[in-house]
Design a protein around this motif. Structure first.
Motif, mmCIF file in Angstrom:
data_model
loop_
_atom_site.group_PDB
_atom_site.id
_atom_site.type_symbol
_atom_site.label_atom_id
_atom_site.label_comp_id
_atom_site.label_asym_id
_atom_site.label_seq_id
_atom_site.Cartn_x
_atom_site.Cartn_y
_atom_site.Cartn_z
ATOM 1 N N PHE A 125 0.837 -1.210 0.000
ATOM 2 C CA PHE A 125 0.000 0.000 0.000
ATOM 3 C C PHE A 125 0.867 1.253 0.000
ATOM 4 C CE2 PHE A 125 -3.929 -2.032 2.259
ATOM 5 C CZ PHE A 125 -4.320 -2.612 1.059
ATOM 6 N N ALA A 126 1.875 1.261 0.876
ATOM 7 C CA ALA A 126 2.750 2.430 0.994
ATOM 8 C C ALA A 126 3.533 2.656 -0.297
ATOM 9 C CB ALA A 126 3.703 2.248 2.178
ATOM 10 N N THR A 127 4.029 1.596 -0.891
ATOM 11 C CA THR A 127 4.794 1.715 -2.137
ATOM 12 C C THR A 127 3.902 2.188 -3.273
ATOM 13 O OG1 THR A 127 6.220 -0.080 -1.350
ATOM 14 C CG2 THR A 127 6.410 0.520 -3.667
ATOM 15 N N CYS A 128 2.692 1.695 -3.314
ATOM 16 C CA CYS A 128 1.731 2.150 -4.326
ATOM 17 C C CYS A 128 1.515 3.657 -4.227
ATOM 18 C CB CYS A 128 0.390 1.427 -4.151
ATOM 19 S SG CYS A 128 0.080 0.162 -5.374
ATOM 20 N N GLU A 129 1.371 4.130 -3.017
ATOM 21 C CA GLU A 129 1.170 5.571 -2.812
ATOM 22 C C GLU A 129 2.351 6.369 -3.344
ATOM 23 O OE1 GLU A 129 0.127 6.961 1.076
ATOM 24 O OE2 GLU A 129 -1.593 5.598 1.199
ATOM 25 N N GLN A 130 3.570 5.862 -3.114
ATOM 26 C CA GLN A 130 4.772 6.554 -3.599
ATOM 27 C C GLN A 130 4.745 6.695 -5.117
ATOM 28 O OE1 GLN A 130 8.047 4.198 -2.197
ATOM 29 N NE2 GLN A 130 8.000 5.084 -0.154
ATOM 30 N N PHE A 131 4.238 5.679 -5.800
ATOM 31 C CA PHE A 131 4.203 5.694 -7.257
ATOM 32 C C PHE A 131 2.912 6.299 -7.818
ATOM 33 C CE2 PHE A 131 7.407 2.405 -6.510
ATOM 34 C CZ PHE A 131 8.395 2.836 -7.376
ATOM 35 N N LYS A 132 2.065 6.782 -6.908
ATOM 36 C CA LYS A 132 0.789 7.386 -7.293
ATOM 37 C C LYS A 132 -0.124 6.367 -7.982
ATOM 38 C CE LYS A 132 2.114 11.663 -6.232
ATOM 39 N NZ LYS A 132 2.577 11.680 -4.895
ATOM 40 N N PHE A 133 -0.018 5.104 -7.561
ATOM 41 C CA PHE A 133 -0.906 4.048 -8.038
ATOM 42 C C PHE A 133 -1.990 3.837 -7.000
ATOM 43 C CE2 PHE A 133 2.923 1.734 -10.148
ATOM 44 C CZ PHE A 133 2.891 2.621 -11.212
ATOM 45 N N GLN A 134 -3.134 3.412 -7.461
ATOM 46 C CA GLN A 134 -4.218 3.065 -6.544
ATOM 47 C C GLN A 134 -4.288 1.543 -6.458
ATOM 48 O OE1 GLN A 134 -8.089 4.461 -7.684
ATOM 49 N NE2 GLN A 134 -9.093 3.302 -6.074
#
Length: 174
Positions: A125-134
């Motif tokens: 979840f945190a990594t997704c946020e960094q890449f602006k992915f949902q």
């Protein structure tokens, strides 16, 4: 705790739904760590992504063939699946459901790989946020660069490597 490439695989699988990139990332890792093992868990996950890529493109034959291979490997790799923080029983159920969808030529629907390790899920979840992915969003079926990625990519290096390999084989035959 988990290989960086595995995390990247999960991010692409669930975040931007770039199954082609899932294949690329994990194949590179597999080649570095376990390349002689065709029954590696990495191969099973790669094939799952490849099947999903084919299914999304309505290539039902390719999707079915690769998913059957993935299932065979996943069944053999129960311990590895669990060590990777995945829910083994749920994963097999999902793969079986996907096989039914593909066999009956039903259209692709996005799905998630069941993660049982809460720490892994939190990291994803945190990594997704960094890449602006949902995390867990549906595939963007209007994004031709995502859907037809294999046709649109730059193959210069692949062609060059193939030509060099062919040249070396011809020289060896002389």
């Amino acid at each position: 705790m988990y290989p960086r490439e595995y995390i990247q695989f999960l991010i692409h699988f669930h975040g931007d739904r770039d199954y082609f990139e899932c294949h690329e990332v994990l194949e590179e890792y597999w080649k570095k760590t376990d390349s002689r093992n065709k029954d590696s868990i990495w191969v099973g996950l790669i094939l799952l992504a490849v099947s999903t890529y084919h299914h999304r493109r309505k290539n039902f034959n390719g999707a079915l063939r690769t998913l059957k291979k993935a299932l065979t490997i996943l069944i053999k790799q129960e311990n590895s699946v669990k060590k990777l923080g995945l829910d083994y029983v749920q994963l097999l159920q999902i793969v079986e459901e996907r096989l039914k969808l593909i066999t009956s030529e039903q259209l692709y629907k996005s799905f998630n790989i069941p993660i049982s390790d809460p720490c892994l899920l939190e990291l994803c979840f945190a990594t997704c946020e960094q890449f602006k992915f949902q995390w867990g969003r549906d595939s963007d079926m209007t994004n031709i660069n995502l859907i037809q990625r294999h046709k649109l990519r730059d193959r210069t290096n692949v062609i060059q490597e193939r030509n060099e390999s062919l040249k070396m084989r011809k020289e060896a035959d002389l």
